[in-house]
Design a protein around this motif. Structure first.
Motif, PDB file in Angstrom:
ATOM      1  N   GLU A 270       0.823  -1.210   0.000  1.00 12.56           N
ATOM      2  CA  GLU A 270       0.000   0.000   0.000  1.00 12.56           C
ATOM      3  C   GLU A 270       0.861   1.266   0.000  1.00 12.56           C
ATOM      4  O   GLU A 270       0.466   2.290  -0.542  1.00 12.56           O
ATOM      5  CB  GLU A 270      -0.994  -0.005   1.159  1.00 12.56           C
ATOM      6  CG  GLU A 270      -0.406   0.100   2.530  1.00 12.56           C
ATOM      7  CD  GLU A 270      -1.512   0.198   3.584  1.00 12.56           C
ATOM      8  OE1 GLU A 270      -2.699   0.030   3.256  1.00 12.56           O
ATOM      9  OE2 GLU A 270      -1.161   0.462   4.753  1.00 12.56           O
ATOM     10  N   TYR A 271       2.064   1.206   0.589  1.00 13.71           N
ATOM     11  CA  TYR A 271       2.980   2.344   0.510  1.00 13.71           C
ATOM     12  C   TYR A 271       3.530   2.479  -0.910  1.00 13.71           C
ATOM     13  O   TYR A 271       3.717   3.596  -1.419  1.00 13.71           O
ATOM     14  CB  TYR A 271       4.131   2.178   1.501  1.00 13.71           C
ATOM     15  CG  TYR A 271       3.765   2.514   2.923  1.00 13.71           C
ATOM     16  CD1 TYR A 271       3.627   3.835   3.345  1.00 13.71           C
ATOM     17  CD2 TYR A 271       3.560   1.515   3.857  1.00 13.71           C
ATOM     18  CE1 TYR A 271       3.303   4.141   4.656  1.00 13.71           C
ATOM     19  CE2 TYR A 271       3.229   1.800   5.171  1.00 13.71           C
ATOM     20  CZ  TYR A 271       3.100   3.113   5.565  1.00 13.71           C
ATOM     21  OH  TYR A 271       2.768   3.418   6.857  1.00 13.71           O
ATOM     22  N   GLY A 272       3.808   1.338  -1.541  1.00 14.33           N
ATOM     23  CA  GLY A 272       4.273   1.383  -2.928  1.00 14.33           C
ATOM     24  C   GLY A 272       3.233   1.975  -3.853  1.00 14.33           C
ATOM     25  O   GLY A 272       3.561   2.718  -4.792  1.00 14.33           O
ATOM     26  N   ILE A 273       1.958   1.652  -3.601  1.00 16.87           N
ATOM     27  CA  ILE A 273       0.873   2.222  -4.408  1.00 16.87           C
ATOM     28  C   ILE A 273       0.793   3.727  -4.214  1.00 16.87           C
ATOM     29  O   ILE A 273       0.579   4.483  -5.173  1.00 16.87           O
ATOM     30  CB  ILE A 273      -0.462   1.533  -4.031  1.00 16.87           C
ATOM     31  CG1 ILE A 273      -0.436   0.062  -4.473  1.00 16.87           C
ATOM     32  CG2 ILE A 273      -1.641   2.260  -4.673  1.00 16.87           C
ATOM     33  CD1 ILE A 273      -1.601  -0.758  -3.948  1.00 16.87           C
ATOM     34  N   LEU A 274       0.981   4.190  -2.978  1.00 18.94           N
ATOM     35  CA  LEU A 274       0.966   5.629  -2.709  1.00 18.94           C
ATOM     36  C   LEU A 274       2.092   6.332  -3.469  1.00 18.94           C
ATOM     37  O   LEU A 274       1.890   7.399  -4.067  1.00 18.94           O
ATOM     38  CB  LEU A 274       1.117   5.881  -1.209  1.00 18.94           C
ATOM     39  CG  LEU A 274       1.124   7.352  -0.782  1.00 18.94           C
ATOM     40  CD1 LEU A 274      -0.203   8.026  -1.128  1.00 18.94           C
ATOM     41  CD2 LEU A 274       1.425   7.487   0.714  1.00 18.94           C
ATOM     42  N   ARG A 275       3.264   5.717  -3.480  1.00 16.00           N
ATOM     43  CA  ARG A 275       4.398   6.309  -4.211  1.00 16.00           C
ATOM     44  C   ARG A 275       4.054   6.423  -5.704  1.00 16.00           C
ATOM     45  O   ARG A 275       4.327   7.446  -6.332  1.00 16.00           O
ATOM     46  CB  ARG A 275       5.645   5.442  -4.005  1.00 16.00           C
ATOM     47  CG  ARG A 275       6.942   6.120  -4.425  1.00 16.00           C
ATOM     48  CD  ARG A 275       8.095   5.128  -4.488  1.00 16.00           C
ATOM     49  NE  ARG A 275       8.239   4.368  -3.272  1.00 16.00           N
ATOM     50  CZ  ARG A 275       9.125   4.611  -2.308  1.00 16.00           C
ATOM     51  NH1 ARG A 275       9.925   5.653  -2.426  1.00 16.00           N
ATOM     52  NH2 ARG A 275       9.196   3.826  -1.250  1.00 16.00           N
ATOM     53  N   SER A 276       3.453   5.376  -6.258  1.00 19.34           N
ATOM     54  CA  SER A 276       3.084   5.392  -7.677  1.00 19.34           C
ATOM     55  C   SER A 276       2.055   6.472  -7.986  1.00 19.34           C
ATOM     56  O   SER A 276       2.138   7.166  -9.019  1.00 19.34           O
ATOM     57  CB  SER A 276       2.534   4.028  -8.093  1.00 19.34           C
ATOM     58  OG  SER A 276       3.519   3.029  -7.978  1.00 19.34           O
ATOM     59  N   CYS A 277       1.071   6.631  -7.087  1.00 21.49           N
ATOM     60  CA  CYS A 277       0.035   7.651  -7.297  1.00 21.49           C
ATOM     61  C   CYS A 277       0.636   9.055  -7.320  1.00 21.49           C
ATOM     62  O   CYS A 277       0.265   9.898  -8.157  1.00 21.49           O
ATOM     63  CB  CYS A 277      -1.033   7.560  -6.202  1.00 21.49           C
ATOM     64  SG  CYS A 277      -2.079   6.094  -6.317  1.00 21.49           S
ATOM     65  N   ILE A 278       1.558   9.304  -6.427  1.00 24.31           N
ATOM     66  CA  ILE A 278       2.206  10.629  -6.385  1.00 24.31           C
ATOM     67  C   ILE A 278       3.009  10.865  -7.659  1.00 24.31           C
ATOM     68  O   ILE A 278       2.957  11.950  -8.271  1.00 24.31           O
ATOM     69  CB  ILE A 278       3.101  10.749  -5.142  1.00 24.31           C
ATOM     70  CG1 ILE A 278       2.235  10.749  -3.871  1.00 24.31           C
ATOM     71  CG2 ILE A 278       3.949  12.017  -5.196  1.00 24.31           C
ATOM     72  CD1 ILE A 278       3.032  10.700  -2.582  1.00 24.31           C
ATOM     73  N   HIS A 279       3.767   9.844  -8.089  1.00 22.36           N
ATOM     74  CA  HIS A 279       4.563   9.979  -9.313  1.00 22.36           C
ATOM     75  C   HIS A 279       3.659  10.272 -10.509  1.00 22.36           C
ATOM     76  O   HIS A 279       4.016  11.078 -11.398  1.00 22.36           O
ATOM     77  CB  HIS A 279       5.362   8.695  -9.565  1.00 22.36           C
ATOM     78  CG  HIS A 279       6.665   8.649  -8.842  1.00 22.36           C
ATOM     79  ND1 HIS A 279       7.815   9.196  -9.351  1.00 22.36           N
ATOM     80  CD2 HIS A 279       6.999   8.110  -7.636  1.00 22.36           C
ATOM     81  CE1 HIS A 279       8.821   9.000  -8.493  1.00 22.36           C
ATOM     82  NE2 HIS A 279       8.332   8.334  -7.435  1.00 22.36           N
ATOM     83  N   GLU A 280       2.495   9.627 -10.570  1.00 17.56           N
ATOM     84  CA  GLU A 280       1.591   9.842 -11.706  1.00 17.56           C
ATOM     85  C   GLU A 280       1.081  11.273 -11.750  1.00 17.56           C
ATOM     86  O   GLU A 280       0.987  11.889 -12.826  1.00 17.56           O
ATOM     87  CB  GLU A 280       0.430   8.856 -11.633  1.00 17.56           C
ATOM     88  CG  GLU A 280       0.839   7.420 -11.945  1.00 17.56           C
ATOM     89  CD  GLU A 280      -0.300   6.438 -11.745  1.00 17.56           C
ATOM     90  OE1 GLU A 280      -1.440   6.904 -11.491  1.00 17.56           O
ATOM     91  OE2 GLU A 280      -0.050   5.225 -11.844  1.00 17.56           O
TER      92      GLU A 280
END
Length: 365
Positions: A90-100
């Motif tokens: 879930e932290y990895g998903i948050l990182r991806s969302c911010i990058h997008e």
């Protein structure tokens, strides 16, 4: 650039969270969580991230993240039923969302802004995972200690039977009818010694490794209940005889149960031994029947009964009756643990001076 990134995260906070929730809900353990439970500390983490991006010393801000809400998040995710991989995901998903969102707005995330972002999220992951793993280890250790205490408690009943059998042997050897009495007592001694050996082996096994996270592995099979109860009555006869308590097997001879035979024997042993303890010069009836929930087993006595203010806590560990000497107060806690391991339920009805009825169910599928 760091200020621009912080402003973007503040401005798009709800969109980032919404996108993050949509993806995190694909994790098996997240599907049942409502929005507040799913969010947990993530909004706070985003605020901590923007603070780090605008701080003079990002390393210090990252340390504040590590010591802030992430440890509580790790403990919460353990309660939510996550595994450690899902916590990291879930932290990895948050990182991806911010990058997008950064790419969508055309911001340059290289250099110091990227370093701050990764440092804060990495510290959050490390702190949450460390707390998650530590708490899970503590809970597993607690379950192991409780289970070993249960097994150790179970040693007391066969030990009492052996001691009483030895006492009867000592008296009977001086009488003419010694041969018959001696044979019966020797059979009882042999069975109880075998039971003790099995329990000691179980302690050694459970001390070296947990069979499951709960410390209990069911080995269910179909078997007749009446012979199991009859064997228990025979083994407990020396204890019942000392208290002048009559044990009655009212289980139908053709009743078949689907259960772990070893655990069911220990459930019944504890309930019958408990009934004997509180029913001097009385009767204990063991019965069972089929119903819509499976098999319902009942142990009823006409003994001293249980006070109403204790009925709600009798299945709690270390709850003892002040009127009785000795004991660790684990017998009924063992019963509840092993019944629930079968996905069954246990209850008690009692009246002081009239006796008690313990009833438990065993689902048959």
């Amino acid at each position: 650039m760091q200020t621009e990134l912080a402003e973007l995260i503040r401005r798009e906070r709800e969109s980032i969270l919404r996108n993050w929730r949509d993806r995190v809900r694909r994790l098996p353990s997240a599907r049942h969580l409502d929005t507040p439970a799913l969010n947990d500390h993530i909004p706070t983490l985003l605020a901590e991230l923007t603070a780090a991006l605008t701080a003079d010393h990002s390393d210090e801000a990252a340390r504040e993240v590590r010591d802030g809400s992430s440890p509580a998040h790790g403990r919460q995710r353990l309660r939510d039923g996550y595994d450690i991989g899902e916590v990291v995901a879930e932290y990895g998903i948050l990182r991806s969302c911010i990058h997008e969102y950064v790419d969508e707005k055309g911001l340059d995330l290289r250099g110091e802004p990227l370093r701050v972002l990764n440092r804060v999220l990495d510290e959050a992951i490390r702190s949450a995972v460390e707390t998650f793993a530590t708490q899970r280890a503590l809970e597993v250790q607690k379950r192991r200690e409780e289970y070993l205490a249960f097994v150790a408690h179970d040693l007391r009943t066969p030990l009492n039977a052996i001691a009483l059998s030895a006492r009867v042997l000592e008296v009977s050897l001086s009488k003419q009818s010694a041969a018959v009495a001696t044979g019966k007592m020797l059979n009882s001694l042999q069975r109880n010694v075998q039971q003790l050996g099995g329990l000691v082996a179980k302690i050694i096994e459970e001390n070296s490794h947990l069979k499951t996270e709960a410390g209990i592995k069911l080995e269910r099979r179909h078997f007749d209940l009446w012979p199991l109860v009859e064997s228990l009555i025979h083994d407990l006869h020396p204890v019942a005889g000392t208290a002048s308590t009559a044990l009655m097997n009212e289980v139908p001879e053709d009743l078949v149960v689907f259960a772990d035979a070893s655990l069911l024997k220990r459930i019944l042993q504890n309930l019958i031994a408990n009934a004997i303890k509180y029913t001097p010069r009385g009767n204990v009836f063991i019965s069972a029947k089929s119903n819509a929930d499976g098999i319902e087993c009942t142990i009823r006595d006409n003994g001293t009964g249980i006070a109403q203010d204790r009925l709600a806590i009798v299945f709690e560990p270390f709850e003892t009756d002040s009127r009785q000497d000795g004991g660790m107060g684990l017998g009924l806690a063992i019963v509840k643990t092993f019944v629930e391991a079968h996905r069954g339920t246990v209850e008690v009805q009692s009246e002081v001076g009239a006796g008690s009825t313990f009833r438990f169910t065993l689902p048959q599928s």
